[in-house]
Scaffold this motif. Sequence first.
Motif, PDB file in Angstrom:
ATOM      1  N   THR A 573     -14.650   7.413  14.860  1.00  0.00           N
ATOM      2  CA  THR A 573     -15.790   6.611  14.409  1.00  0.00           C
ATOM      3  C   THR A 573     -16.991   6.852  15.326  1.00  0.00           C
ATOM      4  O   THR A 573     -16.844   7.155  16.510  1.00  0.00           O
ATOM      5  CB  THR A 573     -15.458   5.109  14.412  1.00  0.00           C
ATOM      6  OG1 THR A 573     -14.939   4.752  15.702  1.00  0.00           O
ATOM      7  CG2 THR A 573     -14.442   4.761  13.330  1.00  0.00           C
ATOM      8  N   ILE A 591     -27.153   8.891   6.325  1.00  0.00           N
ATOM      9  CA  ILE A 591     -26.101   9.733   6.904  1.00  0.00           C
ATOM     10  C   ILE A 591     -25.288  10.343   5.765  1.00  0.00           C
ATOM     11  O   ILE A 591     -24.879   9.643   4.832  1.00  0.00           O
ATOM     12  CB  ILE A 591     -25.175   8.931   7.856  1.00  0.00           C
ATOM     13  CG1 ILE A 591     -26.003   8.257   8.971  1.00  0.00           C
ATOM     14  CG2 ILE A 591     -24.118   9.854   8.470  1.00  0.00           C
ATOM     15  CD1 ILE A 591     -25.190   7.494  10.009  1.00  0.00           C
ATOM     16  N   PHE A 596     -21.667   4.164   5.734  1.00  0.00           N
ATOM     17  CA  PHE A 596     -21.376   3.550   7.025  1.00  0.00           C
ATOM     18  C   PHE A 596     -21.368   2.047   6.843  1.00  0.00           C
ATOM     19  O   PHE A 596     -21.828   1.528   5.822  1.00  0.00           O
ATOM     20  CB  PHE A 596     -22.402   3.974   8.075  1.00  0.00           C
ATOM     21  CG  PHE A 596     -23.848   3.901   7.628  1.00  0.00           C
ATOM     22  CD1 PHE A 596     -24.481   2.659   7.467  1.00  0.00           C
ATOM     23  CD2 PHE A 596     -24.585   5.065   7.376  1.00  0.00           C
ATOM     24  CE1 PHE A 596     -25.811   2.587   7.073  1.00  0.00           C
ATOM     25  CE2 PHE A 596     -25.920   4.985   6.974  1.00  0.00           C
ATOM     26  CZ  PHE A 596     -26.528   3.754   6.821  1.00  0.00           C
ATOM     27  N   ASP A 615     -25.506   3.782   2.766  1.00  0.00           N
ATOM     28  CA  ASP A 615     -25.638   5.129   3.338  1.00  0.00           C
ATOM     29  C   ASP A 615     -27.068   5.415   3.797  1.00  0.00           C
ATOM     30  O   ASP A 615     -27.362   6.483   4.316  1.00  0.00           O
ATOM     31  CB  ASP A 615     -25.148   6.212   2.365  1.00  0.00           C
ATOM     32  CG  ASP A 615     -25.915   6.229   1.058  1.00  0.00           C
ATOM     33  OD1 ASP A 615     -27.099   5.839   1.043  1.00  0.00           O
ATOM     34  OD2 ASP A 615     -25.316   6.645   0.035  1.00  0.00           O
ATOM     35  N   TRP A 629     -19.944   4.711  11.371  1.00  0.00           N
ATOM     36  CA  TRP A 629     -19.662   5.745  10.362  1.00  0.00           C
ATOM     37  C   TRP A 629     -18.375   6.440  10.756  1.00  0.00           C
ATOM     38  O   TRP A 629     -18.138   6.689  11.940  1.00  0.00           O
ATOM     39  CB  TRP A 629     -20.817   6.731  10.347  1.00  0.00           C
ATOM     40  CG  TRP A 629     -20.713   7.910   9.410  1.00  0.00           C
ATOM     41  CD1 TRP A 629     -21.075   7.950   8.108  1.00  0.00           C
ATOM     42  CD2 TRP A 629     -20.267   9.236   9.727  1.00  0.00           C
ATOM     43  NE1 TRP A 629     -20.895   9.194   7.575  1.00  0.00           N
ATOM     44  CE2 TRP A 629     -20.390  10.007   8.561  1.00  0.00           C
ATOM     45  CE3 TRP A 629     -19.758   9.842  10.900  1.00  0.00           C
ATOM     46  CZ2 TRP A 629     -20.031  11.360   8.503  1.00  0.00           C
ATOM     47  CZ3 TRP A 629     -19.403  11.192  10.834  1.00  0.00           C
ATOM     48  CH2 TRP A 629     -19.539  11.939   9.643  1.00  0.00           C
ATOM     49  N   GLN A 630     -17.564   6.712   9.776  1.00  0.00           N
ATOM     50  CA  GLN A 630     -16.319   7.410  10.083  1.00  0.00           C
ATOM     51  C   GLN A 630     -16.376   8.839   9.577  1.00  0.00           C
ATOM     52  O   GLN A 630     -16.859   9.095   8.465  1.00  0.00           O
ATOM     53  CB  GLN A 630     -15.140   6.691   9.437  1.00  0.00           C
ATOM     54  CG  GLN A 630     -13.812   7.320   9.858  1.00  0.00           C
ATOM     55  CD  GLN A 630     -12.615   6.475   9.471  1.00  0.00           C
ATOM     56  OE1 GLN A 630     -12.636   5.837   8.404  1.00  0.00           O
ATOM     57  NE2 GLN A 630     -11.580   6.465  10.304  1.00  0.00           N
TER      58      GLN A 630
END
Length: 668
Positions: A573, A591, A596, A615, A629-630
């Motif tokens: 993450t 992103i 996220f 996003d 965010w992953q």
Amino acid sequence: MFVQPVDYFLAVWFVLAGLSTAYVAWDQFRNNPEPVVMKWGFILVTLYMGPLGLLIYVLADKEPRPGEHEAFTKPLWKQGVGSTIHCVAGDATGIILAAAITAALGLPMWIDLIVEYVAGFAFGLFIFQSLFMKSMMGGTYWENVRKSFMPEFISMNFMMAGMAPIMSFLMMGSDMRAMEPTELLFWGVMSFGVIVGFIAAYPANVWMVARGLKHGLMTEREPEFDKAEKGRREHAHRGAEAGMAAEHRHAYARLDEHANPGHANPNGNPGPGHHGSGYGSSHVDGGGGSHGSHGGHGMESDATVPQLAAFGCVSVLALALGMIAPANWVNLTLSARDVGGAIMPPGMIMDRDTPAAAMLDMAAVHPRLITASHGLEVRGDRELEARMENGVKVFDLETSVIRWAILPDVKVDAYAINGQVPGPRLHIRQGDRVRINVTNRLPESTTLHWHGLILPNEMDGPAEITQEPIPPGGSYRYEFTAGQSGTYFYHSHDHVDRQQALGLYGALIIDPANPQDEIAADHDYIIQLQEWLMREGLTFPSMPMDGGQPNYFTINGRAYPSTDTIRMKVGETLKVRFIGTNNGFIHPMHIHGGPFEVVARDGETIPKSARFLADTVNVGPGQRYDVVWQARRPGKWLIHCHIGHHTTNNNVEEKGGGGLMVVIDVQP
Ligand SMILES: [Cu+2]
């Protein structure tokens, strides 16, 4: 200091002007047979008009071969040149001296113009025309003043009609270094003004010399051919009438009768009118005087009163136009001191109402103020180690002007804190007592504001609201206990639209007192946004207004592709802390690679139930968003602003973008 291409041109110009003047001076006193006053006239005009003055000299006045000066200077156009040289030498000297003095005194431009006119007229009339000419024309000083008045008036009016708009438009134009006598540009504008003034005054001078109102070029030789008269003449002149066109000869025939005024004879009797052949025998020219019958003096004009009145009237109109018309467009109420040699961004709207403060607000960072220059190896947002003093965390901050690399080949001139953009990161813990000593090394006052914190009012920072602004060279101590935690920042709160837009800001990260309260992630990345306006090699504070729109954009002081690359692995993450250090523009930060979670806003952690997926977040000035965010899939994923222009560098894309763009490189 050389900051614009014109500076290089001016340096070459003035070297050539110096060489030209040296040559003219040498040649005049060594070779050229004319009165001393004309020698000085050509020397001064060449000093002001540079190579053009030299060109006029060799084409119109310099004796081509021994004995030819009389015939060479005969054509009316050359006589007109001589008359104009005489006018310009006196008037321009007065104008330039007055301009330098009024600029130093800090008088408004419109008063400058009036003082310059009066000084030019006075210098031309009382010194160059009357005093210098007296020695040649004879008569009393005040007779010469009276006779010179009307020709000088007409000539000066046209001269200033040409020179005033040049000075007004260029001095109050985009590069106001032209207002400062210490700058080459000031002298360049003066030279250009004199050239235009010369052109404007030339036609009137041709007419006046043709009508016998002014003298033109003269020849003066040592009276070596006339032994009989040697001893009772100090000077001998051969008159300008020798150069007149045939149709004007009748006017000069009358001059012959009055030729050679009293100064040639100590007893004051009119001398005999030697004319025609004599080197050094007759003196028939005169400087001005429309009623030359007085005492056999000088020259007589055939100009009529209506002609003179009409010419005078038109010259006054031309003068009024030249002096007043520029006031429609530029602010002539300002002085050199008000604008301080400011250089304005191209395209900024500057009208007759624009105040000096607005100009200074928008002006370029002057390159001479730069105290350090850094390449890409020096980073901004470096965490500043605190000094402990009796349990207080002490930070020393110092503002300064630096040159800062945002791309390998692009450097901006920035306002920096501790020599970096953004300023150093202050990383503290909730409950910390902190003291921040701010020293101001900027050319203007400043303060710092601790955005979003609950503070004693006098520690809050707004200039003139809670504290006196910190003057250049001054300092201020901010001290408070951090009661909150989260993502905060600090920034200038004095002339914010200028100073923050030039880089005066930094991150303030406050960890929660209880580490368990931190929203953990494998990676923590801060994004501080800024817009820049850099044109013509100069940096201006970008603003959402005409002429102020930005053309470069940075994340943590770097534009893509010089921004960081965030490296992580699938499944990890990333916490991104967006900080709205941007000053006048909103950036929808997006992103790639999936949504996220927005976990905090403006430093405040959002309760779990209220956190949301997105996003793109609109990061407005002053706002902060913490998002997690992953990394779902391997590859290169972007963080970028979604306004297309903000992902270019001066409208150019390099390696797929520019400006507000960061790559997340996710490995499997
Ligand atoms: Cu943007």
